[in-house]
Design a protein around this motif. Structure first.
Motif, PDB file in Angstrom:
ATOM      1  N   ALA A  66      -5.023 -17.682   9.609  1.00  0.00           N
ATOM      2  CA  ALA A  66      -4.708 -16.734   8.540  1.00  0.00           C
ATOM      3  C   ALA A  66      -5.395 -15.386   8.790  1.00  0.00           C
ATOM      4  N   ASP A  67      -6.693 -15.450   9.145  1.00  0.00           N
ATOM      5  CA  ASP A  67      -7.435 -14.208   9.358  1.00  0.00           C
ATOM      6  C   ASP A  67      -7.010 -13.494  10.635  1.00  0.00           C
ATOM      7  N   THR A  68      -6.368 -14.254  11.530  1.00  0.00           N
ATOM      8  CA  THR A  68      -5.884 -13.597  12.741  1.00  0.00           C
ATOM      9  C   THR A  68      -4.586 -12.842  12.469  1.00  0.00           C
ATOM     10  N   ILE A  69      -3.640 -13.511  11.770  1.00  0.00           N
ATOM     11  CA  ILE A  69      -2.364 -12.807  11.588  1.00  0.00           C
ATOM     12  C   ILE A  69      -2.480 -11.680  10.564  1.00  0.00           C
ATOM     13  N   ASP A  70      -3.413 -11.763   9.631  1.00  0.00           N
ATOM     14  CA  ASP A  70      -3.533 -10.612   8.720  1.00  0.00           C
ATOM     15  C   ASP A  70      -4.392  -9.498   9.343  1.00  0.00           C
ATOM     16  N   GLY A  71      -4.818  -9.709  10.599  1.00  0.00           N
ATOM     17  CA  GLY A  71      -5.468  -8.626  11.333  1.00  0.00           C
ATOM     18  C   GLY A  71      -6.972  -8.554  11.161  1.00  0.00           C
ATOM     19  N   THR A  72      -7.553  -9.413  10.301  1.00  0.00           N
ATOM     20  CA  THR A  72      -8.997  -9.315  10.072  1.00  0.00           C
ATOM     21  C   THR A  72      -9.785  -9.599  11.346  1.00  0.00           C
ATOM     22  N   ILE A  73      -9.508 -10.758  11.948  1.00  0.00           N
ATOM     23  CA  ILE A  73     -10.285 -11.142  13.138  1.00  0.00           C
ATOM     24  C   ILE A  73     -10.050 -10.188  14.302  1.00  0.00           C
ATOM     25  N   PRO A  74      -8.782  -9.838  14.600  1.00  0.00           N
ATOM     26  CA  PRO A  74      -8.591  -8.845  15.678  1.00  0.00           C
ATOM     27  C   PRO A  74      -9.357  -7.557  15.426  1.00  0.00           C
ATOM     28  N   HIS A  75      -9.379  -7.109  14.169  1.00  0.00           N
ATOM     29  CA  HIS A  75     -10.116  -5.894  13.849  1.00  0.00           C
ATOM     30  C   HIS A  75     -11.594  -6.042  14.187  1.00  0.00           C
ATOM     31  N   HIS A  76     -12.172  -7.171  13.780  1.00  0.00           N
ATOM     32  CA  HIS A  76     -13.598  -7.370  14.049  1.00  0.00           C
ATOM     33  C   HIS A  76     -13.867  -7.519  15.537  1.00  0.00           C
ATOM     34  N   ILE A  77     -12.951  -8.191  16.240  1.00  0.00           N
ATOM     35  CA  ILE A  77     -13.136  -8.345  17.691  1.00  0.00           C
ATOM     36  C   ILE A  77     -13.142  -6.981  18.358  1.00  0.00           C
TER      37      ILE A  77
END
Ligand SMILES: Nc1ncnc2c1ncn2[C@@H]1O[C@H](COP(=O)(O)OP(=O)(O)O)[C@@H](O)[C@H]1O
Ligand SMILES: [Mg+2]
Lengths: 274, 251, 259
Positions: A66-77
């Protein structure tokens, strides 16, 4: 009664295509990991541990997804990578220059060597409050802290690589007509490349480790703050999703470093072997 | 005597840097409010000793670091040797180690805070696990590379197979184990200070953040200096110990 | 009954690609007690493999090896071995290395000291008891390896190109010393070398091996006594080399086609 049991006799083992062979090995290697993951899921599902200590794997994966497709994790990475890689490249440039300077010049070596040897074992992260005091709470102190950590192994690897060159290689180059002034860049640095790259390779995981710690300490964005915030709220699913994201990032970094090493060192014996 | 002299000689540049620092402060070239002079840091150091329980905090930090590091060293070396000498151990452990090795070790700090709270246990846990993987991997890699002729020599001289791991493989792998341990030692201090910065009520990391928050910068610099000295002292003691153990490698 | 019997031995390996590879095949050899026998052949013909099978370090794929009628199953102190690169325990001193097998046998300390000292003296290393191997020259390391083996009083000595890594002068001295030792003790020696002159000089019989797979091509009696003249040794060695030359050329060609 003459249905012989077909034991592969030595010297008559049937031929396995290499691709299948590799696949079988991968399968064999993933067994322990799969067992561990299954045990994790089973133990948590059965309610044998408190959920805030260890959420079921499936829920962690759901959160990660969920956090990957809503862009949260990519943003933090990306945020973490910007910090870690900025510091890393700063350190790479500085480390190679300082290391080379140490190899060339005696006075510089005399001045810098003790500092490098002292800086290796000290926990450089303890300077973080000073860096914050000087550079504020934004990206700058994080980048500098990463660079401070990474510059030491790169400097000493460059210096040692450049110093340990075989004198017969230098003599060969001289007798083949290389001018003394050009020996350093034409012969010494290329010969030192394997060690320089080793130093760069050792420093890369450190950049990530330190980058993440500084994010935990200063807040803002990035994987470190993503995870620490989750822990503060006892949101263990997100905390574990954070670990997963860090693991993926670490894996990618290591992979890239290996590929670059192979490319740069094509002439080296180890590349031929691999 | 000569060795002592040459060792002092080696550190002249450090003394030079300290002198420069003090001189620049005295000359007013650096802002005393954010970069206290060396002399005021030393005064701060004495004050920490008398007023701020510096020794207690240092003791707690060293206890945490040593517990985690020694646990990691003992278990890590045993596991690495076991993996190199037993097919089953290799089958079971190696894939898990290889998968988790790339995890940035700092991820372990919040994890152990979640699991074990804010006291000693969470720091020891994070240091232990963080230092463990590099020890296992370096031990395993070097133990796997041990010359098979050494093992065969031991067999033919009468060593039973089950004694080979510690009679032959462990000593033969020792040089690389020692250099792997040295890296883990440095990592253990980084994890310790980070964890104490993050959440703690004692220890040098806690002391540094406290002093910083109170605006006592000479004290803060002095505490950082204390951490630095402890890190260097630990490394130098480890090197001395390693050199004793590895006397046989000297050319 | 022969002392050391090697009966129709074959060794095959499975390569990394899962293909079978025959290292040695159809080796039939009997060796008498007290005999000094050498194996020569191009590199890769399986000399080491055969020696390792006699030592019991690797099992035979087919066939059997018997010492005194008992099949070899595993390594043991009855068969001492010296490897090409010495394989000394680098973390032990010269004395520690020589005493190693005696410790394993449970010999009491005082006796062990004495025994080890005898063998250290015998190989001419008195005064180096407390040195670590890394401080010694190649020739001295080889002496330690020989002393370590002899201290266990094996009845068969297996030596795998023991002088291959030494310079020509040291090597000559070591050859003479080994021959003297053999005359003194009369032990059975299986000696691997790629140097035909060394083989002729030292041994009573020389086994010539061919490659791919390693087989016995010929067994040559040297028939030379201890007082053989240099000319006689050279003549024998030249004959042996003629026999070996084709094999070496063939092995090199095979190596090239593989690379
Ligand atoms: N463990 C092994 N696995 C696969 N092949 C091997 C192994 N050991 C030896 N060989 C092969 O067996 C052949 C004989 O090797 P070796 O006995 O070492 O030859 P030599 O001592 O005569 O030079 C070589 O081609 C070598 O590559
Ligand atoms: Mg060989």
């Amino acid at each position: 009664m003459d249905r012989a049991v077909n034991v592969a006799a030595p010297g008559q083992a049937f031929k396995v295509p290499p691709a299948v062979f590799a696949l079988l090995r991968t399968a064999e290697r993933s067994i322990p990991v799969l067992i561990l993951l299954a045990a994790w899921e089973a133990v948590t599902r059965a309610g044998m541990v408190q959920l805030f200590l260890l959420p079921p794997l499936s829920q962690v994966l759901v959160r990660f997804y969920a956090d990957t497709i809503d862009g949260t994790i990519p943003h933090h990475i990306i945020e973490t990578s910007v910090t870690a890689l900025s510091g890393y490249f700063l350190a790479a440039a500085a480390g190679v220059i300082i290391g080379a300077a140490m190899a060339i010049s005696r006075p510089i070596r005399y001045m810098v060597e003790p500092l490098v040897s002292l800086a290796f074992p000290i926990p450089k992260i303890s300077f973080m409050p000073i860096f914050i005091l000087w550079f504020g709470l934004d990206t700058l102190p994080k980048v500098l802290m990463v660079a401070f950590n990474c510059v030491i192994p790169i400097t000493s690897a460059t210096y040692l690589g450049a110093r340990s060159i075989d004198k017969y290689i230098l003599w060969s180059a001289r007798s083949l007509g290389t001018q003394p002034g050009r020996l350093f860049w034409k012969i010494v640095m290329p010969a030192a490349a394997p060690q320089v790259i080793s130093g760069l390779q050792i420093a890369l995981p450190q950049a990530l480790i330190i980058g993440i710690v500084t994010e935990m300490l200063t807040g803002g964005d990035g994987l470190g703050s993503y995870m620490i915030r989750a822990v503060r709220f006892s949101d263990s699913e997100t905390a574990f999703a954070g670990i997963l994201a860090m693991l993926v990032t670490g894996l990618v970094y290591m992979q890239i470093a290996t590929v670059i090493r192979r490319r740069v060192l094509r002439w080296h014996a180890e590349a031929a072997a691999g | 005597m000569v060795r002592l002299a040459s060792r002092l000689h080696f550190y002249i540049p450090v003394l030079l840097a300290f002198t420069l620092w003090e001189a620049a402060s005295q000359a007013g070239l650096i802002d005393e409010s954010v970069f206290p002079s060396l002399s005021s840091v030393l005064v701060g150091f004495v004050r920490l000793l008398t007023n701020n329980n510096l020794l207690m905090h240092a003791g707690i930090s060293i206890f945490r670091q040593m517990s985690g590091f020694l646990l990691a060293a003992g278990i890590g070396i045993a596991a690495g040797i076991l993996m190199a000498t037993s097919g089953w151990a290799r089958f079971a452990i190696e894939p898990i180690i290889r998968l988790t090795y790339p995890l940035p070790k700092s991820a372990l700090i919040p994890l152990f805070i979640l699991w074990l709270g804010i006291g000693d246990a969470s720091k020891i846990g994070a240091i232990f696990l963080g230092a463990l993987l590099p020890v296992v991997l370096s031990t395993y890699n070097s133990a796997r590379g041990v010359n098979v002729a050494l093992v065969w020599s031991a067999w033919s001289l009468g060593t039973p197979r089950w004694q080979v791991p510690w009679k032959v493989v462990l000593p033969a792998a020792m040089p690389e184990i020692v250099s792997g341990l040295r890296i883990s030692l440095a990592l253990s201090f980084t994890l310790l200070v980070s964890a104490e910065f993050l959440i703690s009520q004692e220890g040098l990391g806690y002391l540094i953040s406290q002093l910083g928050e109170n605006g006592d910068y000479p004290g803060m610099f002095a505490a950082v200096l204390a951490v630095t000295v402890i890190g260097v002292a630990a490394d130098r003691s480890f090197l001395a110990l390693g050199n004793r153990v590895l006397r046989w490698t000297e050319q | 009954m022969a002392f050391l019997e090697i009966q129709d031995v074959r060794k095959s390996y499975v390569t990394g690609q899962g293909e079978p590879f025959i290292a040695v095949d159809g080796i039939d050899l009997t060796i008498e007690q007290g005999e000094f026998i050498s194996l020569v052949g191009p590199s890769g013909c399986g000399k080491s493999t055969l020696l390792h099978m006699i030592g019991g370090f690797v099992p035979c794929t087919e066939g059997a090896i018997r010492v005194d009628g008992v099949a070899v199953q595993q390594p043991g102190p009855d068969r001492g071995i010296v490897f090409q690169h010495f394989a000394l325990f680098p973390w032990k001193t010269v004395r520690g290395n020589v005493e190693y097998g005696l410790v394993e046998r449970g010999m009491p300390r005082a006796e062990r000291r004495q025994t080890a000292q005898r063998f250290i003296d015998m190989v001419g290393l008195s005064g180096f008891e407390d040195s670590f191997p890394s401080r010694l020259s190649g020739g001295m390391q080889q002496r330690v390896a020989i002393a370590r083996m002899l201290a266990c009083e094996p009845s068969i000595l297996l030596m795998d190109e023991p002088f291959g890594a030494l310079d020509a002068q040291t090597r000559k001295i070591m050859q003479e010393e080994l021959r003297a030792l053999w005359h003194q003790f009369g032990k059975t020696v299986v000696f691997v070398t790629h140097d035909v002159r060394e083989a002729v000089f030292l041994s009573q019989r020389v086994v010539v091996m061919s490659t791919r797979p390693g087989r016995i091509k010929a067994i040559v009696e040297t028939g030379l006594g201890p007082g053989a003249s240099r000319a006689l040794i050279d003549e024998k060695a030249d004959k042996l080399w003629d026999m070996l030359r084709d094999e070496v050329v063939r092995a090199m060609a095979a190596e090239r086609s593989k690379a």
